[in-house]
Structures are given as C-alpha cells and as structure tokens.
Design a protein around this motif. Structure first.
Motif, PDB file in Angstrom:
ATOM      1  N   LEU A  84       0.798  -1.215   0.000  1.00  0.00           N
ATOM      2  CA  LEU A  84       0.000   0.000   0.000  1.00  0.00           C
ATOM      3  C   LEU A  84       0.835   1.271   0.000  1.00  0.00           C
ATOM      4  CD1 LEU A  84      -2.652  -1.035   2.695  1.00  0.00           C
ATOM      5  CD2 LEU A  84      -2.837  -1.242   0.200  1.00  0.00           C
ATOM      6  N   GLN A  85       2.001   1.242   0.664  1.00  0.00           N
ATOM      7  CA  GLN A  85       2.741   2.486   0.863  1.00  0.00           C
ATOM      8  C   GLN A  85       4.165   2.163   1.300  1.00  0.00           C
ATOM      9  OE1 GLN A  85       1.243   4.732   4.187  1.00  0.00           O
ATOM     10  NE2 GLN A  85       1.919   6.698   3.350  1.00  0.00           N
ATOM     11  N   ARG A  86       5.119   2.894   0.755  1.00  0.00           N
ATOM     12  CA  ARG A  86       6.506   2.808   1.217  1.00  0.00           C
ATOM     13  C   ARG A  86       6.930   4.160   1.737  1.00  0.00           C
ATOM     14  NH1 ARG A  86      11.797   3.799   0.320  1.00  0.00           N
ATOM     15  NH2 ARG A  86      13.304   2.082   0.641  1.00  0.00           N
ATOM     16  N   LEU A  87       7.493   4.187   2.945  1.00  0.00           N
ATOM     17  CA  LEU A  87       7.942   5.417   3.563  1.00  0.00           C
ATOM     18  C   LEU A  87       9.416   5.304   3.921  1.00  0.00           C
ATOM     19  CD1 LEU A  87       4.941   5.881   5.996  1.00  0.00           C
ATOM     20  CD2 LEU A  87       5.409   7.291   3.991  1.00  0.00           C
ATOM     21  N   GLN A  88      10.175   6.369   3.677  1.00  0.00           N
ATOM     22  CA  GLN A  88      11.570   6.412   4.118  1.00  0.00           C
ATOM     23  C   GLN A  88      11.568   7.035   5.511  1.00  0.00           C
ATOM     24  OE1 GLN A  88      14.033   5.014   2.297  1.00  0.00           O
ATOM     25  NE2 GLN A  88      15.370   5.287   4.085  1.00  0.00           N
ATOM     26  N   LEU A  89      11.869   6.227   6.507  1.00  0.00           N
ATOM     27  CA  LEU A  89      11.713   6.638   7.894  1.00  0.00           C
ATOM     28  C   LEU A  89      13.013   7.120   8.523  1.00  0.00           C
ATOM     29  CD1 LEU A  89       9.447   3.679   9.063  1.00  0.00           C
ATOM     30  CD2 LEU A  89       8.729   5.933   8.232  1.00  0.00           C
ATOM     31  N   HIS A  90      14.144   6.506   8.141  1.00  0.00           N
ATOM     32  CA  HIS A  90      15.429   6.798   8.757  1.00  0.00           C
ATOM     33  C   HIS A  90      16.525   6.720   7.704  1.00  0.00           C
ATOM     34  CE1 HIS A  90      13.823   6.410  12.885  1.00  0.00           C
ATOM     35  NE2 HIS A  90      13.086   5.454  12.382  1.00  0.00           N
ATOM     36  N   ARG A  91      17.654   7.353   7.986  1.00  0.00           N
ATOM     37  CA  ARG A  91      18.827   7.189   7.141  1.00  0.00           C
ATOM     38  C   ARG A  91      19.525   5.869   7.446  1.00  0.00           C
ATOM     39  NH1 ARG A  91      21.671  13.211   6.988  1.00  0.00           N
ATOM     40  NH2 ARG A  91      19.919  14.286   5.972  1.00  0.00           N
ATOM     41  N   ALA A  92      19.530   5.476   8.709  1.00  0.00           N
ATOM     42  CA  ALA A  92      20.067   4.175   9.104  1.00  0.00           C
ATOM     43  C   ALA A  92      18.950   3.135   9.081  1.00  0.00           C
ATOM     44  CB  ALA A  92      20.699   4.280  10.495  1.00  0.00           C
ATOM     45  N   ALA A  93      19.266   1.904   9.461  1.00  0.00           N
ATOM     46  CA  ALA A  93      18.288   0.813   9.421  1.00  0.00           C
ATOM     47  C   ALA A  93      17.098   1.097  10.335  1.00  0.00           C
ATOM     48  CB  ALA A  93      18.953  -0.490   9.850  1.00  0.00           C
ATOM     49  N   THR A  94      15.922   0.729   9.867  1.00  0.00           N
ATOM     50  CA  THR A  94      14.738   0.751  10.717  1.00  0.00           C
ATOM     51  C   THR A  94      14.724  -0.544  11.513  1.00  0.00           C
ATOM     52  OG1 THR A  94      13.506   2.086   9.116  1.00  0.00           O
ATOM     53  CG2 THR A  94      12.226   0.910  10.778  1.00  0.00           C
ATOM     54  N   ASP A  96      12.638  -1.206  14.259  1.00  0.00           N
ATOM     55  CA  ASP A  96      11.285  -1.596  14.657  1.00  0.00           C
ATOM     56  C   ASP A  96      10.331  -0.501  14.231  1.00  0.00           C
ATOM     57  OD1 ASP A  96       9.348  -3.222  15.730  1.00  0.00           O
ATOM     58  OD2 ASP A  96      10.087  -3.153  17.795  1.00  0.00           O
ATOM     59  N   VAL A  97       9.087  -0.853  13.958  1.00  0.00           N
ATOM     60  CA  VAL A  97       8.097   0.128  13.520  1.00  0.00           C
ATOM     61  C   VAL A  97       6.695  -0.417  13.787  1.00  0.00           C
ATOM     62  CG1 VAL A  97       8.150  -0.738  11.124  1.00  0.00           C
ATOM     63  CG2 VAL A  97       7.349   1.595  11.586  1.00  0.00           C
ATOM     64  N   PHE A  98       5.805   0.461  14.250  1.00  0.00           N
ATOM     65  CA  PHE A  98       4.420   0.100  14.548  1.00  0.00           C
ATOM     66  C   PHE A  98       3.469   1.103  13.926  1.00  0.00           C
ATOM     67  CE2 PHE A  98       6.339  -2.345  17.935  1.00  0.00           C
ATOM     68  CZ  PHE A  98       5.445  -3.399  18.170  1.00  0.00           C
ATOM     69  N   LEU A  99       2.310   0.622  13.482  1.00  0.00           N
ATOM     70  CA  LEU A  99       1.196   1.475  13.093  1.00  0.00           C
ATOM     71  C   LEU A  99       0.410   1.842  14.352  1.00  0.00           C
ATOM     72  CD1 LEU A  99      -0.010  -0.564   9.993  1.00  0.00           C
ATOM     73  CD2 LEU A  99       1.222   1.615   9.943  1.00  0.00           C
ATOM     74  N   PRO A 104      -9.272  10.509  19.167  1.00  0.00           N
ATOM     75  CA  PRO A 104     -10.199  11.640  18.967  1.00  0.00           C
ATOM     76  C   PRO A 104      -9.499  12.949  18.604  1.00  0.00           C
ATOM     77  CG  PRO A 104     -10.847  10.367  20.883  1.00  0.00           C
ATOM     78  CD  PRO A 104      -9.521   9.819  20.442  1.00  0.00           C
ATOM     79  N   THR A 105      -8.204  13.077  18.912  1.00  0.00           N
ATOM     80  CA  THR A 105      -7.501  14.331  18.670  1.00  0.00           C
ATOM     81  C   THR A 105      -6.327  14.199  17.698  1.00  0.00           C
ATOM     82  OG1 THR A 105      -6.172  13.909  20.654  1.00  0.00           O
ATOM     83  CG2 THR A 105      -8.123  15.318  20.908  1.00  0.00           C
ATOM     84  N   ALA A 106      -6.115  13.018  17.137  1.00  0.00           N
ATOM     85  CA  ALA A 106      -4.976  12.820  16.230  1.00  0.00           C
ATOM     86  C   ALA A 106      -5.321  11.778  15.177  1.00  0.00           C
ATOM     87  CB  ALA A 106      -3.734  12.380  17.006  1.00  0.00           C
ATOM     88  N   THR A 107      -4.775  11.969  13.981  1.00  0.00           N
ATOM     89  CA  THR A 107      -4.974  10.998  12.912  1.00  0.00           C
ATOM     90  C   THR A 107      -4.077   9.780  13.146  1.00  0.00           C
ATOM     91  OG1 THR A 107      -3.276  12.031  11.539  1.00  0.00           O
ATOM     92  CG2 THR A 107      -5.532  12.825  11.275  1.00  0.00           C
ATOM     93  N   ALA A 108      -4.281   8.747  12.348  1.00  0.00           N
ATOM     94  CA  ALA A 108      -3.442   7.549  12.424  1.00  0.00           C
ATOM     95  C   ALA A 108      -1.989   7.929  12.189  1.00  0.00           C
ATOM     96  CB  ALA A 108      -3.900   6.525  11.387  1.00  0.00           C
ATOM     97  N   LEU A 121       7.997   9.775  15.554  1.00  0.00           N
ATOM     98  CA  LEU A 121       6.564   9.712  15.282  1.00  0.00           C
ATOM     99  C   LEU A 121       6.283  10.436  13.971  1.00  0.00           C
ATOM    100  CD1 LEU A 121       5.041  10.536  18.787  1.00  0.00           C
ATOM    101  CD2 LEU A 121       4.578   8.458  17.483  1.00  0.00           C
ATOM    102  N   ARG A 122       5.528   9.802  13.093  1.00  0.00           N
ATOM    103  CA  ARG A 122       5.116  10.414  11.831  1.00  0.00           C
ATOM    104  C   ARG A 122       3.629  10.167  11.627  1.00  0.00           C
ATOM    105  NH1 ARG A 122       9.568  11.472   8.456  1.00  0.00           N
ATOM    106  NH2 ARG A 122      11.510  10.485   9.165  1.00  0.00           N
ATOM    107  N   ASN A 123       2.985  11.035  10.827  1.00  0.00           N
ATOM    108  CA  ASN A 123       1.636  10.701  10.407  1.00  0.00           C
ATOM    109  C   ASN A 123       1.705   9.695   9.266  1.00  0.00           C
ATOM    110  OD1 ASN A 123       2.115  12.146   7.992  1.00  0.00           O
ATOM    111  ND2 ASN A 123       1.039  13.980   8.707  1.00  0.00           N
ATOM    112  N   ARG A 124       0.585   9.214   8.835  1.00  0.00           N
ATOM    113  CA  ARG A 124       0.587   8.130   7.846  1.00  0.00           C
ATOM    114  C   ARG A 124       1.028   8.594   6.466  1.00  0.00           C
ATOM    115  NH1 ARG A 124      -2.158   3.332   8.840  1.00  0.00           N
ATOM    116  NH2 ARG A 124      -1.442   2.837   6.743  1.00  0.00           N
ATOM    117  N   GLU A 125       1.153   9.893   6.241  1.00  0.00           N
ATOM    118  CA  GLU A 125       1.702  10.399   4.980  1.00  0.00           C
ATOM    119  C   GLU A 125       3.221  10.535   5.059  1.00  0.00           C
ATOM    120  OE1 GLU A 125      -1.257  11.896   6.348  1.00  0.00           O
ATOM    121  OE2 GLU A 125      -2.090  10.313   5.068  1.00  0.00           O
TER     122      GLU A 125
END
Length: 222
Positions: A84-94, A96-99, A104-108, A121-125
C-alpha cells in the motif's frame, strides 16, 4: 494440536499473529516477509526492502501490517499482502516500527526506532511529528494497547517511556536504567499497568509496574 513448517531458508527474525489469530507474519534475515495461515499455507510474500527485515507488525484491527527495512524504510501492506505504501523513515536501518490507530484528537500515525538511536513519530503520509535521540540502537519498541504510551529500549539497557501529546506533535520522555545490556523484548500487560523487559543480563526478565505504568520503576520478578 501442533503444526510446524519451514517458513524460511534463513534466520527468522520475527513472528507475530494477527489479532484475530487467523494469520501470522514472519520476517527473515533475507529481507522477506510472509503471511501465513495457521496450517502453514502461504498467503502472500512481502518483498522489496533491503535485508534483513527485523520486524513485521499487524495494526490493532489486523487489517494492515508494516515491515521494517535495513534501508531505513517502512512498508505498509494490506492483510492480503498488497503493498500500500513505502515510507523512508530513517537514514540508518529501521529496527522496529508500529502502526498507531487514530485518536479523537490525532490521525493515524506510526512510530519507528532506528540503528541511529532515534525514535520518530510520523503521520501516515510520512510527515515528521516528533523525534528524540538516544544513545545506541533503539532496537525494541512497544506501544501500549491504547497507544498513549510507547516503550523504547536502547542497547545500553535503558528503557524510555514516551507519552505523546494529544496531537502527537510533541511528547514527554521518562528514561530509566535496567541491569540488562541489550534488551530483546518489551511487552505491556493487557491492563497497561505493567511492562515486561527481557535482556542479555544473565538471561533474566523483569516486570516494571506503576499506575498505568507511566513511571514504571518498581519492579517484580528476577
């Protein structure tokens, strides 16, 4: 009843059941994830990230999952194995990662830890919401069931308790030192009041407890 099968020709890094128990996902040292039925029948192969693939986790509702890549990526997949989606999260190895579910006050959102010692922490975009730098590799992450508290471990034996703000654009952190070196496992109890940690120090495990766990350090166990 016991069922076993050959899930990979190389080291399995991680195995996790879907919340409903109908599927499980494996992540291996060759950079391949795989979805399985509990009878050992393959459902889908998850490829496209640099090896090794350290972790693969289902979302809380079991409809999606995310895998980590040694190239710093995180890839979101459907329950059927569609990318569904590929995100570049870090310059070094990822490491661990969780969805994370919406509130009520924040998006996924998602939370990731890296070989460079960051927790992000990142939003889903993929927009950066908050990050912190710790010493050594941030190897293990574990959000509590409500995603109001995130435990992260460093290879120096520290545990960091991250409490995101309501909008997830800031967070407070409380850190404490354990007798472990590398921590290999973090888990919250279902009532969210205890955190279990297992590490390399004499192959011991410890259970840290507190009111809904935010300060954790009274401990039980050995």
């Amino acid at each position: 009843m016991e069922t076993s099968w050959q899930a990979s020709s190389v080291l399995l890094q991680y195995v996790e059941f879907a919340p409903d128990g109908a599927l499980l996902v494996t992540a291996d040292g060759g950079g391949v994830g795989q979805l399985w039925r509990t009878d050992g029948q393959s459902v889908a192969v998850l490829k496209g990230q640099r090896a090794p693939m350290f972790r693969a986790h289902f979302s809380g509702d079991g409809q999606q999952l995310i895998t980590s890549g040694y190239d710093g990526s995180g890839v979101v997949w459907s329950r059927s194995g569609q990318r569904l989606q590929r995100l570049q999260l870090h310059r070094a190895a990822t490491a661990d990662v969780f969805l994370l579910p919406p509130t009520p006050t924040a998006t996924a959102a998602l939370v990731s830890g890296s070989d460079d010692g960051t927790v992000v922490l990142r939003n889903r975009e993929g927009e950066l919401l908050w990050s912190a730098q710790f010493s050594g590799t941030t190897r293990q992450l574990r959000p509590n069931p409500s995603a109001t508290l995130i435990a992260a471990s460093s290879d120096n034996g520290q545990i960091h308790l991250v409490t995101p703000a309501a909008d997830r654009r800031s967070a407070t952190v409380r850190s404490f030192q354990t007798p472990h070196g590398r921590i290999n496992l973090l888990r919250f109890s279902p009532d969210q009041r205890q955190l279990a940690a297992a590490g390399a120090w004499r192959n011991r495990r410890r259970i840290w407890s507190g009111p809904s766990c935010p300060g954790c350090p009274s401990h039980n166990g050995s």
